[in-house]
Design a protein around this motif. Sequence first.
Motif, PDB file in Angstrom:
ATOM      1  N   ILE A   1       1.437  13.765   8.304  1.00 42.38           N
ATOM      2  CA  ILE A   1       0.615  14.940   8.603  1.00 42.38           C
ATOM      3  C   ILE A   1      -0.029  15.478   7.329  1.00 42.38           C
ATOM      4  O   ILE A   1      -1.213  15.835   7.319  1.00 42.38           O
ATOM      5  N   ALA A   2       0.736  15.524   6.246  1.00 40.28           N
ATOM      6  CA  ALA A   2       0.184  15.995   4.971  1.00 40.28           C
ATOM      7  C   ALA A   2      -0.988  15.121   4.522  1.00 40.28           C
ATOM      8  O   ALA A   2      -2.003  15.618   4.039  1.00 40.28           O
ATOM      9  N   LEU A   3      -0.861  13.808   4.679  1.00 37.06           N
ATOM     10  CA  LEU A   3      -1.949  12.900   4.321  1.00 37.06           C
ATOM     11  C   LEU A   3      -3.200  13.186   5.137  1.00 37.06           C
ATOM     12  O   LEU A   3      -4.309  13.279   4.598  1.00 37.06           O
ATOM     13  N   CYS A   4      -3.014  13.295   6.455  1.00 41.58           N
ATOM     14  CA  CYS A   4      -4.164  13.520   7.335  1.00 41.58           C
ATOM     15  C   CYS A   4      -4.875  14.826   7.002  1.00 41.58           C
ATOM     16  O   CYS A   4      -6.117  14.880   6.946  1.00 41.58           O
ATOM     17  N   ARG A   5      -4.121  15.871   6.786  1.00 43.16           N
ATOM     18  CA  ARG A   5      -4.742  17.168   6.503  1.00 43.16           C
ATOM     19  C   ARG A   5      -5.481  17.139   5.170  1.00 43.16           C
ATOM     20  O   ARG A   5      -6.596  17.668   5.055  1.00 43.16           O
TER      21      ARG A   5
ATOM     22  N   GLU B   1       0.821  -1.201   0.000  1.00 41.84           N
ATOM     23  CA  GLU B   1       0.000   0.000   0.000  1.00 41.84           C
ATOM     24  C   GLU B   1       0.862   1.260   0.000  1.00 41.84           C
ATOM     25  O   GLU B   1       1.881   1.323   0.682  1.00 41.84           O
ATOM     26  N   VAL B   2       0.435   2.264  -0.773  1.00 45.32           N
ATOM     27  CA  VAL B   2       1.055   3.585  -0.738  1.00 45.32           C
ATOM     28  C   VAL B   2      -0.055   4.614  -0.555  1.00 45.32           C
ATOM     29  O   VAL B   2      -0.978   4.702  -1.376  1.00 45.32           O
ATOM     30  N   PHE B   3       0.027   5.364   0.521  1.00 48.12           N
ATOM     31  CA  PHE B   3      -0.911   6.449   0.804  1.00 48.12           C
ATOM     32  C   PHE B   3      -0.264   7.734   0.286  1.00 48.12           C
ATOM     33  O   PHE B   3       0.891   8.021   0.632  1.00 48.12           O
ATOM     34  N   PHE B   4      -0.975   8.509  -0.514  1.00 47.64           N
ATOM     35  CA  PHE B   4      -0.325   9.676  -1.099  1.00 47.64           C
ATOM     36  C   PHE B   4      -1.300  10.840  -1.247  1.00 47.64           C
ATOM     37  O   PHE B   4      -2.526  10.657  -1.245  1.00 47.64           O
ATOM     38  N   THR B   5      -0.735  12.039  -1.381  1.00 45.61           N
ATOM     39  CA  THR B   5      -1.534  13.243  -1.534  1.00 45.61           C
ATOM     40  C   THR B   5      -0.835  14.227  -2.457  1.00 45.61           C
ATOM     41  O   THR B   5       0.398  14.254  -2.538  1.00 45.61           O
ATOM     42  N   ASP B   6      -1.638  15.028  -3.135  1.00 46.62           N
ATOM     43  CA  ASP B   6      -1.101  16.134  -3.929  1.00 46.62           C
ATOM     44  C   ASP B   6      -1.129  17.432  -3.135  1.00 46.62           C
ATOM     45  O   ASP B   6      -0.853  18.502  -3.666  1.00 46.62           O
ATOM     46  N   GLY B   7      -1.484  17.337  -1.849  1.00 43.41           N
ATOM     47  CA  GLY B   7      -1.597  18.503  -0.990  1.00 43.41           C
ATOM     48  C   GLY B   7      -3.027  18.991  -0.841  1.00 43.41           C
ATOM     49  O   GLY B   7      -3.317  19.830   0.012  1.00 43.41           O
ATOM     50  N   ARG B   8      -3.931  18.437  -1.655  1.00 41.87           N
ATOM     51  CA  ARG B   8      -5.344  18.847  -1.607  1.00 41.87           C
ATOM     52  C   ARG B   8      -6.268  17.665  -1.322  1.00 41.87           C
ATOM     53  O   ARG B   8      -7.206  17.783  -0.561  1.00 41.87           O
ATOM     54  N   THR B   9      -6.012  16.539  -1.982  1.00 45.13           N
ATOM     55  CA  THR B   9      -6.781  15.322  -1.750  1.00 45.13           C
ATOM     56  C   THR B   9      -5.817  14.189  -1.431  1.00 45.13           C
ATOM     57  O   THR B   9      -4.619  14.273  -1.740  1.00 45.13           O
TER      58      THR B   9
END
Length: 266
Positions: A221-225, A123-131
């Motif tokens: 933290i970025a993922l959670c936000r 698994e890889v959890f990722f974000t673009d900073g918005r979603t």
Amino acid sequence: MITPDANATDAEVALAAARTGADIVRGLYGRRLDRIDKGDGDFATAADVAAEKAIVGVIRTARPADAVLGEEGGRQGAPDGARQWLVDPLCGTLNYATGNMLVAVNVALRDGAAAVADPFSGEVFFTDGRTAWLRQDGTDDTPLTPTPATRLVDVNLDPPFPSAPAFRPVDLLAHPAFTAHFRPRVVSTSLALAWVAAGRRAAYVTDGTDLSTTVHFAAGIALCRAAGCVVTGIDGTPPDEPARGLVAAADAGTHERLLTMINGRG
């Protein structure tokens, strides 16, 4: 090494870098690895070093003008780069060295995209900073949706404890209101933050200082936000301000309940 194409977004670069590091961590698992002493009981292994080298290689290839701050190699790349990547190549080194698979690979662009990879689940959890999204073994991406339904709260008991004696994470586990509403889980890897974002945990609590700017916690933290969690210091301070400790909760109700216990109001 997984090389993103020339038109890759920052999120794709973070995802490729984290997957590259995870491949190395998984490949070296179970081998007898020398420990590199870092002082105060901390250490790295050859897996930490090799994974960071590969991650930095992905970032430098895709974003040559950016700087990189790695846990093992320090600051690398463009000295005047306006953008900085934070890399923790193996979060949970002690777990890894003792044969425990509870580890993560963290890659984050400061104030931007980020990825947390689980080397053993794929698994890889990722974000673009918005979603925020979950990708597993090349399957379609699934949005991360936090929920307090599990009532499971991960509490990091690793030192140091800069907020003691006012707050010690271990005290939270014995708080009557905590045991009446939540069930504790004790971890020592930032993978738990990704689980909050994904709805597998109701919250995560740790002590510490300015965690949003460290290689260990920036990606989680970025993922959670981005997923919509409530994230503050243990006194309610927003994480983009100098804060002590961290409370990342699936919703406002869980967050307020934990802050009340932590700060002795109930």
